[in-house]
Design a protein around this motif. Structure first.
Motif, short mmCIF file in Angstrom:
data_model
loop_
_atom_site.label_atom_id
_atom_site.label_comp_id
_atom_site.label_asym_id
_atom_site.label_seq_id
_atom_site.Cartn_x
_atom_site.Cartn_y
_atom_site.Cartn_z
N GLU A 178 0.83 -1.21 0.00
CA GLU A 178 0.00 0.00 0.00
C GLU A 178 0.86 1.26 0.00
OE1 GLU A 178 -4.07 -1.65 2.16
OE2 GLU A 178 -2.55 -0.62 3.37
N GLU A 179 2.02 1.20 0.65
CA GLU A 179 2.90 2.36 0.72
C GLU A 179 3.67 2.57 -0.58
OE1 GLU A 179 6.80 3.93 3.27
OE2 GLU A 179 5.69 2.15 3.92
N ASN A 180 3.97 1.49 -1.30
CA ASN A 180 4.89 1.59 -2.43
C ASN A 180 4.25 1.34 -3.79
OD1 ASN A 180 7.67 2.03 -1.19
ND2 ASN A 180 6.85 0.34 0.05
N THR A 181 2.93 1.40 -3.86
CA THR A 181 2.23 1.38 -5.13
C THR A 181 1.20 2.51 -5.13
OG1 THR A 181 0.58 -0.20 -4.28
CG2 THR A 181 2.47 -1.11 -5.48
N GLU A 182 0.72 2.85 -6.29
CA GLU A 182 -0.30 3.89 -6.40
C GLU A 182 -1.58 3.28 -6.96
OE1 GLU A 182 -1.15 8.27 -8.40
OE2 GLU A 182 0.44 7.00 -9.21
N VAL A 183 -2.71 3.67 -6.40
CA VAL A 183 -4.00 3.26 -6.94
C VAL A 183 -4.30 4.12 -8.15
CG1 VAL A 183 -6.48 3.08 -6.50
CG2 VAL A 183 -4.84 2.54 -4.67
N THR A 184 -4.53 3.47 -9.28
CA THR A 184 -4.76 4.22 -10.52
C THR A 184 -5.74 3.48 -11.42
OG1 THR A 184 -3.68 5.18 -12.47
CG2 THR A 184 -2.75 3.14 -11.60
N ASN A 185 -6.44 4.24 -12.23
CA ASN A 185 -7.27 3.65 -13.29
C ASN A 185 -7.12 4.46 -14.58
OD1 ASN A 185 -8.63 5.96 -12.53
ND2 ASN A 185 -10.68 5.04 -12.67
N SER A 186 -6.02 5.20 -14.68
CA SER A 186 -5.81 6.05 -15.86
C SER A 186 -4.60 5.57 -16.65
CB SER A 186 -5.60 7.50 -15.43
OG SER A 186 -4.44 7.62 -14.61
N GLY A 187 -4.56 5.96 -17.92
CA GLY A 187 -3.44 5.63 -18.78
C GLY A 187 -3.50 4.23 -19.36
N HIS A 188 -4.62 3.53 -19.13
CA HIS A 188 -4.77 2.16 -19.59
C HIS A 188 -6.11 1.99 -20.30
CE1 HIS A 188 -2.19 1.96 -15.85
NE2 HIS A 188 -1.36 1.61 -16.82
N LEU A 189 -6.34 0.80 -20.83
CA LEU A 189 -7.54 0.55 -21.62
C LEU A 189 -8.79 0.30 -20.79
CD1 LEU A 189 -6.13 -1.79 -24.44
CD2 LEU A 189 -6.98 0.54 -24.72
N THR A 190 -8.63 0.14 -19.47
CA THR A 190 -9.79 -0.24 -18.64
C THR A 190 -9.96 0.72 -17.46
OG1 THR A 190 -8.39 -1.80 -17.42
CG2 THR A 190 -9.68 -2.67 -19.28
N PRO A 191 -10.48 1.91 -17.68
CA PRO A 191 -10.67 2.84 -16.56
C PRO A 191 -11.69 2.34 -15.53
CG PRO A 191 -11.71 3.67 -18.57
CD PRO A 191 -10.87 2.50 -18.97
N GLU A 192 -12.46 1.32 -15.88
CA GLU A 192 -13.42 0.75 -14.92
C GLU A 192 -12.72 0.01 -13.79
OE1 GLU A 192 -15.18 -0.24 -19.08
OE2 GLU A 192 -13.21 0.16 -18.18
N ILE A 193 -11.46 -0.38 -14.01
CA ILE A 193 -10.74 -1.22 -13.05
C ILE A 193 -9.65 -0.40 -12.37
CG2 ILE A 193 -9.31 -3.28 -12.75
CD1 ILE A 193 -10.69 -4.50 -15.15
N ARG A 194 -9.70 -0.35 -11.04
CA ARG A 194 -8.66 0.33 -10.26
C ARG A 194 -7.61 -0.70 -9.83
NH1 ARG A 194 -10.85 2.92 -5.32
NH2 ARG A 194 -9.29 4.56 -5.57
N LEU A 195 -6.34 -0.31 -9.94
CA LEU A 195 -5.25 -1.24 -9.66
C LEU A 195 -4.15 -0.55 -8.86
CD1 LEU A 195 -4.93 -2.73 -13.26
CD2 LEU A 195 -5.96 -3.88 -11.30
N ARG A 196 -3.43 -1.35 -8.09
CA ARG A 196 -2.22 -0.87 -7.44
C ARG A 196 -1.04 -1.20 -8.36
NH1 ARG A 196 -1.93 1.21 -2.75
NH2 ARG A 196 -3.78 1.25 -1.40
#
Length: 271
Positions: free
Chosen positions: A54-72
């Motif tokens: 949690e400290e060393n990744t960022e939650v993002t859903n941008s810049g990729h083909l699937t903005p519906e999915i949030r990822l670390r």
């Protein structure tokens, strides 16, 4: 070393280190996974590992083909974008990159939920778990994610939480060349980065198709190792997606990613 060094290490190392691990891990789960094999039924992750991720990744859903999915993921705002790779305390974080083949598969499933609805799905080499998450979101009746890295398994659980999903089962062993499981659909992205591994995949997938009539979908942006392999002649193009600019920059100018249907003509005769 900045993360461009990380990225280069992961891209080039994928043809060597990870391929060797895939080929060598033919036994049962690792010790780490034995302690964590019931995460999908509600047990907690190791608090120390959770805190680190949690400290060393960022939650993002941008810049990729699937903005519906949030990822670390690892992004320019993460500490390890700038740190030397050998300071990362676990195995190389291949799972922390949302690779183009996985993006294409996930986009295709989200846009075409009938492909997985009511079906059992194996996500082979799942990484961050995005394609497995897309399958759950689209109504798959059963989803199993597979990766050889225990930390990838932990990251998948966090990514399920981000998307308000109950964690799906995850297996952390090399199942290539094992007994063919009875799956309606197998999906795999960005796995053809080593000729010997590709040969093993080719044979195992043929066995799954022959025994269980499994459907197989492959995501790949057109890397040389994939296009030059003999499997290419047995693929049928399903759809091609233009990659977002951020993903192009991450992948040294690759501009698109394709979903292929794997239909080996001799699968019914192969032993």
């Amino acid at each position: 070393m900045a993360f461009c060094g990380w990225k280069r290490l992961l891209l080039l190392g994928r043809q060597n280190t990870l391929a060797k691990v895939w080929r060598s891990r033919r036994g049962g789960p690792s010790l780490c996974w034995k302690r964590c094999c019931h995460w999908s039924t509600g047990k907690s992750l190791d608090p120390e590992v959770r805190a680190f991720l949690e400290e060393n990744t960022e939650v993002t859903n941008s810049g990729h083909l699937t903005p519906e999915i949030r990822l670390r993921l690892l992004t320019p705002r993460c500490r390890f974008w700038r740190e030397k790779p050998d300071l990362w305390p676990y195995g190389d974080p291949f799972w922390a990159i949302y690779w183009p083949g996985g993006q294409a598969l996930s986009r295709y499933i989200l846009d075409n939920p009938h492909v997985v609805k009511g079906r059992s799905v194996l996500d082979l080499g799942s990484g961050c778990g995005a394609t497995a998450i897309a399958a759950v979101m689209s109504g798959a009746s059963q989803v199993l994610a597979n990766d050889i890295d225990p930390i990838a398994g932990m990251a998948m659980i966090l990514n399920c939480e981000l998307n308000h999903l109950n964690p799906f089962p995850i297996t952390i062993k090399n199942i290539i060349n094992s007994e063919a499981g009875n799956w309606d659909l197998i999906v795999l992205g960005d796995m053809f980065y080593d000729e010997q591994l590709a040969d093993g995949l080719h044979h195992w997938l043929q066995k799954c198709i022959r025994i269980h009539q499994t459907e197989v979908l492959i995501g790949d942006p057109g890397r040389h190792q994939f296009l030059s392999h003999s499997i290419r002649s047995q693929l049928h193009k399903v759809i091609e997606y233009s990659l977002p600019e951020y993903t192009r920059q991450e992948n040294y100018g690759l501009t698109s990613s394709i979903v292929w249907s794997y239909q080996p003509s001799n699968s019914l005769d192969d032993s």
